[in-house]
Design an enzyme around this catalytic site. Structure first.
Site, PDB file in Angstrom:
ATOM      1  N   ASP A 243      47.264 -32.454  10.211  1.00 20.28           N
ATOM      2  CA  ASP A 243      47.633 -31.258  11.474  1.00 20.28           C
ATOM      3  C   ASP A 243      46.925 -31.780  12.625  1.00 20.28           C
ATOM      4  O   ASP A 243      46.792 -31.065  13.789  1.00 20.28           O
ATOM      5  CB  ASP A 243      47.023 -29.998  11.221  1.00 20.28           C
ATOM      6  CG  ASP A 243      48.421 -29.271   9.544  1.00 20.28           C
ATOM      7  OD1 ASP A 243      47.953 -29.400   8.320  1.00 20.28           O
ATOM      8  OD2 ASP A 243      49.167 -29.254  10.414  1.00 20.28           O
TER       9      ASP A 243
ATOM     10  N   ASN B 152      43.982 -31.156   8.097  1.00 21.83           N
ATOM     11  CA  ASN B 152      45.019 -31.109   6.588  1.00 21.83           C
ATOM     12  C   ASN B 152      44.735 -29.928   6.017  1.00 21.83           C
ATOM     13  O   ASN B 152      43.701 -29.235   6.192  1.00 21.83           O
ATOM     14  CB  ASN B 152      45.309 -32.417   5.891  1.00 21.83           C
ATOM     15  CG  ASN B 152      46.375 -32.470   5.733  1.00 21.83           C
ATOM     16  OD1 ASN B 152      47.328 -32.391   5.919  1.00 21.83           O
ATOM     17  ND2 ASN B 152      46.866 -33.106   4.093  1.00 21.83           N
TER      18      ASN B 152
HETATM   19  O1  MRU Z   1      50.373 -24.867   6.684  1.00 23.84           O
HETATM   20  P1  MRU Z   1      51.320 -25.396   6.375  1.00 23.84           P
HETATM   21  O2  MRU Z   1      52.142 -25.867   5.242  1.00 23.84           O
HETATM   22  O3  MRU Z   1      52.163 -25.896   7.384  1.00 23.84           O
HETATM   23  O4  MRU Z   1      50.733 -27.209   5.744  1.00 23.84           O
HETATM   24  C1  MRU Z   1      51.125 -28.744   6.302  1.00 23.84           C
HETATM   25  C2  MRU Z   1      50.431 -29.780   6.210  1.00 23.84           C
HETATM   26  O5  MRU Z   1      48.985 -28.825   6.295  1.00 23.84           O
HETATM   27  C3  MRU Z   1      50.989 -30.675   6.084  1.00 23.84           C
HETATM   28  O6  MRU Z   1      50.414 -31.693   5.352  1.00 23.84           O
HETATM   29  C4  MRU Z   1      50.269 -31.432   7.941  1.00 23.84           C
HETATM   30  O7  MRU Z   1      50.907 -30.445   8.367  1.00 23.84           O
HETATM   31  C5  MRU Z   1      51.208 -32.432   7.567  1.00 23.84           C
HETATM   32  S1  MRU Z   1      53.221 -32.093   8.047  1.00 23.84           S
HETATM   33  C6  MRU Z   1      53.639 -33.472   7.873  1.00 23.84           C
END
Ligand code: MRU
Length: 362
Positions: free
Chosen positions: A241, A251
């Site tokens: 993220d 992440n």
């Molecule tokens: O809370 P989320 O489902 O949005 O979190 C997503 C993640 O942590 C993913 O691993 C990250 O955004 C990478 S997506 C290519």
């Protein structure tokens, strides 16, 4: 990627109707339901409620959210307001702020009458670039997979956490892009999908892998360490993220524990992310804001009842205190390599700058 064999993207823009269509990921994997977004408020809600989720898809949706906002009113005040509303939806994924900053830089110099059309075009560019970058990540990751592939033809056992696949982006995914590239190239892969409590994004990963015919097995998050110790995992690959300038990686919560277990077991731990996830202005992981989400995500379990109807079960008393940090930070020293659209690099400032020398001024 495919849904029922039909190539599909996670987001469809219809500028002529001033709407976008998204898959409601809050209802997956139990129901595939498209939702139409027509206003700034609807776009902000979709991101906050995680109807769209995953850092790159959040960024693309926010860009289109600005286009929707400017269709209502393209004044400076409206532009500022829309950027503030969308920017407040989720704090950790830097792709959101990257996309809004890019849109702002494009739109502010324009006369208000020119802005709406320019916003749709810029959002489309962001979405297209996401697809191309993720495809490139897939090829670079495939190169790494080939290096660790077994000579005996046995499938490469890859573990992932959360969903950093097609659903988390406009297409291909980040962490799953090399998995799809390997599968499509005839390199056998078996994916170990960690469930990812409390929101179970692992079930989204299992759903999209099934759609593409990639062999996979869902495990409880807590089973990951055992599988590694038993020698059943060749590599772990996750998305991100936000990656700080020193290579620290934010992440989905639980990522750090997998990286620790990888280190203890001598298993490579890869992070795949496009440029829009790199935050060169953020010195290290300690400076990354960690989203704290509603405790009901732990208290309430969603699924289908025995008759196949959507159902919610309370597993904790409503008054029970819960903590729900949505992300954690994996220190750069636990990351074997970062895979971006430009190639593979060490998780360090020097490593990142070797791929993005234009950022060296900071
Ligand atoms: O809370 P989320 O489902 O949005 O979190 C997503 C993640 O942590 C993913 O691993 C990250 O955004 C990478 S997506 C290519």
């Amino acid at each position: 990627m495919n849904i029922d064999g039909i190539p599909t993207r996670t987001l469809r823009a219809h500028p002529e109707k001033r709407v976008i269509d998204i898959i409601d990921q809050a209802r997956l994997p139990h129901a595939l339901h498209w939702v139409r977004l027509a206003t700034l408020a609807e776009a902000a809600h979709a991101i906050r409620a995680m109807q769209v989720r995953g850092a790159p898809l959040i960024g693309a949706t926010a860009a289109y959210g600005l286009a929707l906002a400017l269709g209502e009113d393209a004044s400076n005040a409206r532009l500022d307001e829309a950027i503030a509303v969308l920017g407040a939806t989720r704090p950790t994924a830097v792709n959101l702020h990257w996309a809004l900053a890019r849109m702002q830089a494009k739109l502010v110099p324009l006369m208000p009458a020119m802005r709406e059309c320019a916003a749709w075009n810029e959002a489309a560019d962001i979405a297209e670039e996401d697809v191309a970058q993720n495809a490139a990540i897939g090829q670079h990751g495939l190169g790494l997979f080939r290096q660790i592939a077994r000579r005996d033809g046995r499938a490469l056992n890859i573990m992932t956490h959360c969903n950093a696949g097609w659903l988390a982006t406009v297409d291909w995914g980040t962490a799953l892009s090399p998995v799809y590239a390997a599968h499509d190239a005839g390199l056998p892969v078996q994916v170990w999908v960690s469930e990812t409590r409390p929101r179970n994004q692992g079930l989204l990963t299992a759903w999209e892998l099934a759609q593409h015919g990639v062999p996979h097995t869902v495990i409880a998050d807590n089973a990951a360490g055992l599988l590694m110790r038993q020698g059943r995992i060749d590599a772990v690959i996750v998305g991100a993220d936000r990656i700080a300038a020193n290579g620290d990686v934010a992440n989905k919560v639980g990522t750090y524990l997998k990286a620790l277990a990888c280190t203890d077991n001598g298993i490579p731990f890869y992070v795949a992310a496009p440029r829009s996830t790199l935050d060169f202005a953020c010195p290290d992981g300690a400076a990354i804001p960690i989203e704290e989400r509603d405790g009901d995500e732990l208290r309430v379990v969603h699924g289908l009842d025995p008759r196949g109807r959507p159902s919610a079960l309370l597993q904790l008393a409503p008054g029970e205190a819960v903590g729900n940090p949505a992300f954690d930070v994996t220190p750069a020293r636990l990351v074997t390599a970062i895979i971006t659209e430009r190639g593979v690099c060490p998780a360090s400032r020097d490593g990142l700058l070797s791929l993005y020398p234009e950022e060296a001024h900071g």
